[in-house]
Design a protein around this motif. Structure first.
Motif, mmCIF file in Angstrom:
data_model
loop_
_atom_site.group_PDB
_atom_site.id
_atom_site.type_symbol
_atom_site.label_atom_id
_atom_site.label_comp_id
_atom_site.label_asym_id
_atom_site.label_seq_id
_atom_site.Cartn_x
_atom_site.Cartn_y
_atom_site.Cartn_z
ATOM 1 N N MET A 1 0.839 -1.187 0.000
ATOM 2 C CA MET A 1 0.000 0.000 0.000
ATOM 3 C C MET A 1 0.881 1.247 0.000
ATOM 4 S SD MET A 1 -2.785 1.287 2.895
ATOM 5 C CE MET A 1 -3.951 -0.033 2.588
ATOM 6 N N SER A 210 -16.854 -1.047 -5.983
ATOM 7 C CA SER A 210 -16.135 -0.048 -6.765
ATOM 8 C C SER A 210 -16.897 0.270 -8.049
ATOM 9 C CB SER A 210 -14.739 -0.558 -7.123
ATOM 10 O OG SER A 210 -14.802 -1.461 -8.226
ATOM 11 N N TRP A 216 -14.678 -4.130 -2.356
ATOM 12 C CA TRP A 216 -13.593 -3.739 -1.457
ATOM 13 C C TRP A 216 -13.898 -4.178 -0.034
ATOM 14 C CZ3 TRP A 216 -8.843 -2.277 -2.530
ATOM 15 C CH2 TRP A 216 -8.561 -1.729 -3.786
ATOM 16 N N ALA A 260 -9.467 -6.209 -2.424
ATOM 17 C CA ALA A 260 -10.566 -6.125 -3.384
ATOM 18 C C ALA A 260 -10.756 -7.487 -4.030
ATOM 19 C CB ALA A 260 -10.299 -5.069 -4.441
ATOM 20 N N HIS A 269 -6.817 -7.093 -5.524
ATOM 21 C CA HIS A 269 -5.866 -6.221 -4.840
ATOM 22 C C HIS A 269 -5.706 -6.694 -3.403
ATOM 23 C CE1 HIS A 269 -5.839 -3.267 -8.077
ATOM 24 N NE2 HIS A 269 -7.159 -3.187 -8.032
ATOM 25 N N LEU A 271 -3.662 -4.775 -0.420
ATOM 26 C CA LEU A 271 -2.837 -3.613 -0.095
ATOM 27 C C LEU A 271 -2.638 -3.536 1.409
ATOM 28 C CD1 LEU A 271 -4.610 -1.034 -2.438
ATOM 29 C CD2 LEU A 271 -2.731 -2.591 -2.997
ATOM 30 N N GLU A 286 -13.760 3.449 -3.024
ATOM 31 C CA GLU A 286 -12.976 3.868 -4.185
ATOM 32 C C GLU A 286 -13.701 4.982 -4.923
ATOM 33 O OE1 GLU A 286 -11.621 2.198 -8.567
ATOM 34 O OE2 GLU A 286 -12.039 0.728 -6.978
ATOM 35 N N GLY A 289 -9.805 7.011 -8.730
ATOM 36 C CA GLY A 289 -8.408 6.620 -8.585
ATOM 37 C C GLY A 289 -7.858 6.707 -7.177
ATOM 38 N N ARG A 290 -8.721 6.972 -6.206
ATOM 39 C CA ARG A 290 -8.291 7.029 -4.810
ATOM 40 C C ARG A 290 -9.116 6.067 -3.969
ATOM 41 N NH1 ARG A 290 -8.005 13.487 -3.294
ATOM 42 N NH2 ARG A 290 -6.034 13.985 -4.336
ATOM 43 N N LEU A 291 -8.505 5.641 -2.872
ATOM 44 C CA LEU A 291 -9.220 4.909 -1.846
ATOM 45 C C LEU A 291 -9.325 5.806 -0.625
ATOM 46 C CD1 LEU A 291 -7.514 1.383 -1.988
ATOM 47 C CD2 LEU A 291 -9.675 2.069 -3.048
ATOM 48 N N LEU A 306 -4.810 4.668 -5.700
ATOM 49 C CA LEU A 306 -5.019 3.276 -6.107
ATOM 50 C C LEU A 306 -3.940 2.867 -7.101
ATOM 51 C CD1 LEU A 306 -6.880 0.791 -5.941
ATOM 52 C CD2 LEU A 306 -8.173 1.750 -7.846
ATOM 53 N N GLN A 308 -1.984 1.442 -10.138
ATOM 54 C CA GLN A 308 -2.425 1.194 -11.509
ATOM 55 C C GLN A 308 -1.914 -0.153 -11.994
ATOM 56 O OE1 GLN A 308 -4.554 3.440 -13.017
ATOM 57 N NE2 GLN A 308 -4.436 4.330 -10.953
#
Length: 309
Positions: A1, A210, A216, A260, A269, A271, A286, A289-291, A306, A308
């Protein structure tokens, strides 16, 4: 993460769940009863409402309303424009909601609510995990806040709940069993339930879906061998452990952790980060592009880019 940034709460603590509204603002409830709106682009928190209890899971509605699971007051509806709060559900199956935890609204308007424990209040959530008696429930409330029925019971601390992107099923977290369970809502298997993901490496808490259809999962802490062993002992021994001084009981290890899963329950995912800058993640959402991360103990909402690819 990646490193965890912070959206300050302006003095509040314990942003247990996090959701993003239609304007892109982060909604969360804190320990003193307030529902806050945080603008990720800057500025201090705005007070949306005050439940007078302890808000946990949140669910923004298409009409602009906000469903709030309050550990002390049951399922509430908040009108963000006016701050008005009204009760939607306080009991089901002839029993009050002991610990109203999370809620989602299905496409047909029905509400699915988790009642984590009939034995312990929020401040003693660890007691439920130690005792492992399985008194959690999933409740279905008819559209408009009508009749409520218990659709799943015997759950080990029923917690987060999330819908599949097409509304065909929902997933509910059993924190005390390290497990996610699926309940089919439509199609030939409607009404049936099965394990969605088992043997998780940590304690699952709040869930969210998401934009791309992933589920998630916020993981509060890693599994503990001592607690796994305790769950295989006699109930009287488990109750005895709860009576020990707090320093002698198994406790959560400080970490920041989310996973996820795809709609088949397979990890996409995983993290993790040591909990030095942010710990005890209880919520994850989510957006663009951010958590955004919630926590039962922190004084801010966490923000993570997040990865890529």
């Amino acid at each position: 993460m990646p490193p965890v940034g912070r959206l300050p709460l302006g003095g509040g603590t314990g942003p247990e769940d996090v959701r993003v509204d239609a304007r892109g603002h982060v909604l969360t409830g804190v320990a003193d009863g307030r529902i806050l709106s945080l603008d990720p682009s800057g500025g201090g928190p705005r007070i949306v409402a005050d439940t007078g209890g302890r808000p946990l899971g949140l669910c923004p509605l298409p009409d602009g309303g906000l469903l709030v699971c309050d550990a002390e007051r049951g399922l509430l509806r908040v009108e963000p424009g006016s701050g008005r709060v009204r009760t939607v559900l306080r009991e089901a199956g002839g029993r009050p909601l002991g610990l109203c935890s999370n809620v989602v609204a299905a496409p047909d308007g029905a509400l699915y609510v988790t009642d984590a424990s009939s034995r312990f209040p929020l401040r003693h959530w660890m007691a439920d995990l130690l005792e492992h008696s399985g008194t959690g429930r999933l409740v279905r409330c008819e559209p408009g806040g009508g009749r409520a029925e218990v659709v799943l019971d015997g759950l080990h601390f029923a917690n987060g709940v999330a819908l599949a992107p097409d509304g065909s099923f929902l997933v509910v977290a059993e924190t005390g069993a390290y497990r996610l369970r699926r309940l089919w809502l439509t199609g030939p298997r409607a009404g049936r339930h099965e394990v969605f993901a088992d043997g998780l490496p940590g304690f699952p808490d709040n869930l969210s879906t998401s934009p791309g259809g992933l589920i998630w999962v916020a993981l509060v802490a890693p599994r503990q061998p001592a607690l796994d062993l305790l769950h295989r002992t006699h109930p009287a021994l488990r109750r005895a452990v709860w009576s020990l001084p707090e320093a002698l009981r198994p406790g959560p290890r400080a970490t920041a952790w989310v996973m996820a899963l795809d709609p088949s329950g397979h990890p996409v995912h995983d993290l993790q980060r040591p909990g030095r800058e942010f710990r005890m993640v209880t919520g994850v959402c989510e957006h663009e592009g951010r958590l955004y991360l919630g926590s039962l103990v922190e004084g801010a909402v966490g923000v993570v880019g997040l990865p890529q690819g």
